[in-house]
Write a protein that holds these residues in place. Structure first.
Motif, PDB file in Angstrom:
ATOM      1  N   PHE A 197      -1.229  18.777   6.320  1.00 11.21           N
ATOM      2  CA  PHE A 197      -2.557  18.516   6.900  1.00 11.21           C
ATOM      3  C   PHE A 197      -2.813  19.418   8.097  1.00 11.21           C
ATOM      4  N   HIS A 198      -4.026  19.936   8.173  1.00 14.66           N
ATOM      5  CA  HIS A 198      -4.531  20.573   9.387  1.00 14.66           C
ATOM      6  C   HIS A 198      -6.031  20.351   9.440  1.00 14.66           C
ATOM      7  N   ALA A 199      -6.521  20.060  10.645  1.00 14.69           N
ATOM      8  CA  ALA A 199      -7.934  19.737  10.812  1.00 14.69           C
ATOM      9  C   ALA A 199      -8.845  20.902  10.456  1.00 14.69           C
ATOM     10  N   ASP A 200      -8.334  22.134  10.492  1.00 15.22           N
ATOM     11  CA  ASP A 200      -9.173  23.305  10.236  1.00 15.22           C
ATOM     12  C   ASP A 200      -9.239  23.691   8.759  1.00 15.22           C
ATOM     13  N   LEU A 201      -8.476  23.039   7.906  1.00 16.47           N
ATOM     14  CA  LEU A 201      -8.527  23.385   6.491  1.00 16.47           C
ATOM     15  C   LEU A 201      -9.876  22.998   5.891  1.00 16.47           C
ATOM     16  N   ALA A 202     -10.381  23.855   5.031  1.00 18.94           N
ATOM     17  CA  ALA A 202     -11.596  23.506   4.293  1.00 18.94           C
ATOM     18  C   ALA A 202     -11.302  22.312   3.384  1.00 18.94           C
ATOM     19  N   LEU A 213      -5.025   6.208  -1.391  1.00 20.70           N
ATOM     20  CA  LEU A 213      -3.780   6.672  -0.792  1.00 20.70           C
ATOM     21  C   LEU A 213      -4.056   7.157   0.623  1.00 20.70           C
ATOM     22  N   PRO A 214      -3.703   6.351   1.647  1.00 22.19           N
ATOM     23  CA  PRO A 214      -3.842   6.822   3.023  1.00 22.19           C
ATOM     24  C   PRO A 214      -2.842   7.949   3.299  1.00 22.19           C
ATOM     25  N   ILE A 215      -3.281   8.952   4.037  1.00 21.55           N
ATOM     26  CA  ILE A 215      -2.441  10.073   4.446  1.00 21.55           C
ATOM     27  C   ILE A 215      -2.187   9.935   5.941  1.00 21.55           C
ATOM     28  N   THR A 216      -0.914   9.904   6.334  1.00 20.00           N
ATOM     29  CA  THR A 216      -0.614   9.760   7.761  1.00 20.00           C
ATOM     30  C   THR A 216       0.090  11.000   8.287  1.00 20.00           C
ATOM     31  N   LEU A 217      -0.194  11.293   9.544  1.00 14.88           N
ATOM     32  CA  LEU A 217       0.493  12.337  10.296  1.00 14.88           C
ATOM     33  C   LEU A 217       0.845  11.735  11.646  1.00 14.88           C
ATOM     34  N   GLY A 218       2.135  11.670  11.947  1.00 13.09           N
ATOM     35  CA  GLY A 218       2.557  11.059  13.196  1.00 13.09           C
ATOM     36  C   GLY A 218       2.245   9.582  13.292  1.00 13.09           C
ATOM     37  N   MET A 230       0.838  -1.188   0.000  1.00  8.84           N
ATOM     38  CA  MET A 230       0.000   0.000   0.000  1.00  8.84           C
ATOM     39  C   MET A 230       0.878   1.245   0.000  1.00  8.84           C
ATOM     40  N   PRO A 231       0.710   2.148  -0.976  1.00 10.65           N
ATOM     41  CA  PRO A 231       1.415   3.423  -0.898  1.00 10.65           C
ATOM     42  C   PRO A 231       0.827   4.273   0.223  1.00 10.65           C
ATOM     43  N   VAL A 232       1.676   4.979   0.925  1.00 13.91           N
ATOM     44  CA  VAL A 232       1.263   5.821   2.045  1.00 13.91           C
ATOM     45  C   VAL A 232       1.917   7.183   1.880  1.00 13.91           C
ATOM     46  N   LEU A 233       1.146   8.230   2.006  1.00 15.97           N
ATOM     47  CA  LEU A 233       1.692   9.581   1.959  1.00 15.97           C
ATOM     48  C   LEU A 233       1.853  10.095   3.380  1.00 15.97           C
ATOM     49  N   ARG A 234       3.096  10.361   3.779  1.00 17.23           N
ATOM     50  CA  ARG A 234       3.398  10.864   5.120  1.00 17.23           C
ATOM     51  C   ARG A 234       3.598  12.370   5.041  1.00 17.23           C
ATOM     52  N   VAL A 235       2.732  13.128   5.711  1.00 19.81           N
ATOM     53  CA  VAL A 235       2.776  14.586   5.615  1.00 19.81           C
ATOM     54  C   VAL A 235       3.106  15.202   6.964  1.00 19.81           C
ATOM     55  N   ASP A 236       3.371  16.494   6.921  1.00 22.29           N
ATOM     56  CA  ASP A 236       3.617  17.274   8.127  1.00 22.29           C
ATOM     57  C   ASP A 236       2.414  18.182   8.371  1.00 22.29           C
ATOM     58  N   VAL A 237       2.496  18.983   9.412  1.00 25.11           N
ATOM     59  CA  VAL A 237       1.442  19.950   9.702  1.00 25.11           C
ATOM     60  C   VAL A 237       1.373  20.963   8.561  1.00 25.11           C
ATOM     61  N   ALA A 238       0.162  21.334   8.163  1.00 29.42           N
ATOM     62  CA  ALA A 238      -0.019  22.213   7.008  1.00 29.42           C
ATOM     63  C   ALA A 238       0.686  23.545   7.192  1.00 29.42           C
ATOM     64  N   GLN A 239       1.304  23.980   6.097  1.00 30.62           N
ATOM     65  CA  GLN A 239       1.966  25.275   6.036  1.00 30.62           C
ATOM     66  C   GLN A 239       1.531  25.992   4.762  1.00 30.62           C
ATOM     67  N   PRO A 240       1.372  27.319   4.823  1.00 36.38           N
ATOM     68  CA  PRO A 240       1.048  28.052   3.595  1.00 36.38           C
ATOM     69  C   PRO A 240       2.222  28.042   2.618  1.00 36.38           C
ATOM     70  N   VAL A 241       1.909  27.954   1.341  1.00 31.29           N
ATOM     71  CA  VAL A 241       2.937  27.965   0.294  1.00 31.29           C
ATOM     72  C   VAL A 241       2.521  28.945  -0.799  1.00 31.29           C
ATOM     73  N   GLY A 247      12.594   7.283   2.590  1.00 31.09           N
ATOM     74  CA  GLY A 247      13.420   8.473   2.508  1.00 31.09           C
ATOM     75  C   GLY A 247      12.661   9.698   2.059  1.00 31.09           C
ATOM     76  N   GLY A 248      11.440   9.545   1.588  1.00 29.38           N
ATOM     77  CA  GLY A 248      10.631  10.664   1.115  1.00 29.38           C
ATOM     78  C   GLY A 248       9.217  10.571   1.657  1.00 29.38           C
ATOM     79  N   PRO A 249       8.326  11.424   1.162  1.00 26.76           N
ATOM     80  CA  PRO A 249       6.958  11.431   1.683  1.00 26.76           C
ATOM     81  C   PRO A 249       6.148  10.190   1.331  1.00 26.76           C
TER      82      PRO A 249
END
Length: 205
Positions: free
Chosen positions: A89-94, A119-124, A68-79, A193-195
Motif C-alpha cells: 500500500f501507498h497513498a500515492d498509488l493510482a 476484506l479490510p486492508i491494514t497497515l500498521g 473477519m479476514p484481514v489482509l496485513r500489508v507493508d509499504v508498497a514496493q515495485p515488483v 503467521g502470514g499476511p
C-alpha cells in the motif's frame, strides 16, 4: 504546530513506532516532516491517532459469520510481476495500481475470505483500504509450493491521509461505500503467521 519524533509519539501516546514508520513511509501522514534522518509528526496528529476507535466488525460481517479476514500489508514496493507493478500500500498509488497491489496473490482459504463479503486492508494496525466483490478468484502454485489466490475484487475505499480518513473512492455500489466508510481509519489489530489474519468482532463495541 508542535512536532514530535516517532519515539516521543510512542512514549507519550502509546503508538507503535514500527507502525508509525510504515504509516509515514506510505504517505499516510502528509503533515509529517523529516529533520535530517529523524521523522517528525504533529503532536496533535499523534494524539488523535491514539484515540482512534476499533473497527466495528459486527456492523459489516454477515450474521452467520463470526470472523473477519484481514489482509496485513507493508509499504508498497515495485515488483517484476506480469499481474501487478506493485505489492503493498501507498497513498500515492493510482486506484487501478492499488487494486492490483492488494487483490493477490495471497495464501489463505478463499472460501472463508469470500463468505465475509469484504476484506479490510491494514497497515500498521489501521484500516487503510477495503476490498469487496470477492465472489470469484483464481489460484496458482507460485512462489514455491503453496497455492496462492487472487480475487476479482473491487476497491471499495482507500485513504490518502490517516489523520483525516476520507474515502477516496466516490463511485460504486452504495453498500460497498457504506461498509468501507465504517472501517477506514479505524484500528484493527491482528496476529498471524502470514499476511491473512482472522479477527473476531470485539463484543464490547
Amino acid at each position: 504546530m508542535s512536532l514530535i519524533t516517532l519515539t516521543e509519539a510512542t512514549t507519550h501516546y502509546g503508538l507503535s513506532r514500527d507502525a508509525l514508520k510504515k504509516i509515514t513511509a506510505a504517505g499516510l501522514l502528509p503533515a509529517s516532516r523529516r529533520h535530517g534522518r529523524t521523522r517528525l509528526i504533529p503532536q496533535d496528529v499523534a494524539e488523535r491517532l491514539s484515540t482512534r476507535p476499533t473497527a466495528p466488525l459486527h456492523e459489516v460481517l454477515p450474521k452467520d459469520e463470526d470472523t473477519m479476514p484481514v489482509l496485513r500489508v507493508d509499504v508498497a514496493q515495485p515488483v517484476k510481476d506480469q499481474d501487478r507493478p506493485y505489492i503493498g500500500f501507498h497513498a500515492d498509488l493510482a486506484p487501478e495500481h492499488l487494486l492490483e497491489a492488494l487483490r493477490g496473490w495471497w495464501v489463505g482459504d478463499p472460501k472463508n475470505i469470500s463468505r465475509a463479503g469484504l476484506l479490510p486492508i491494514t497497515l500498521g494496525g489501521f484500516v487503510v483500504a477495503v476490498l469487496t466483490g470477492l465472489d470469484d478468484w483464481e489460484s496458482r502454485r507460485i512462489f514455491g509450493t503453496r497455492i496462492r489466490h487472487r480475487f476479482d475484487a473491487r476497491l471499495a475505499g482507500y485513504l490518502t491521509d490517516l489523520d483525516e480518513p476520507t474515502n477516496m473512492i466516490e463511485t460504486g455500489p452504495p453498500e460497498d461505500q457504506a461498509r468501507a466508510e465504517l472501517l477506514l481509519g479505524t484500528r484493527l489489530p491482528s496476529n498471524a503467521g502470514g499476511p491473512i489474519a482472522y479477527v473476531r468482532p470485539d463484543p464490547t463495541i
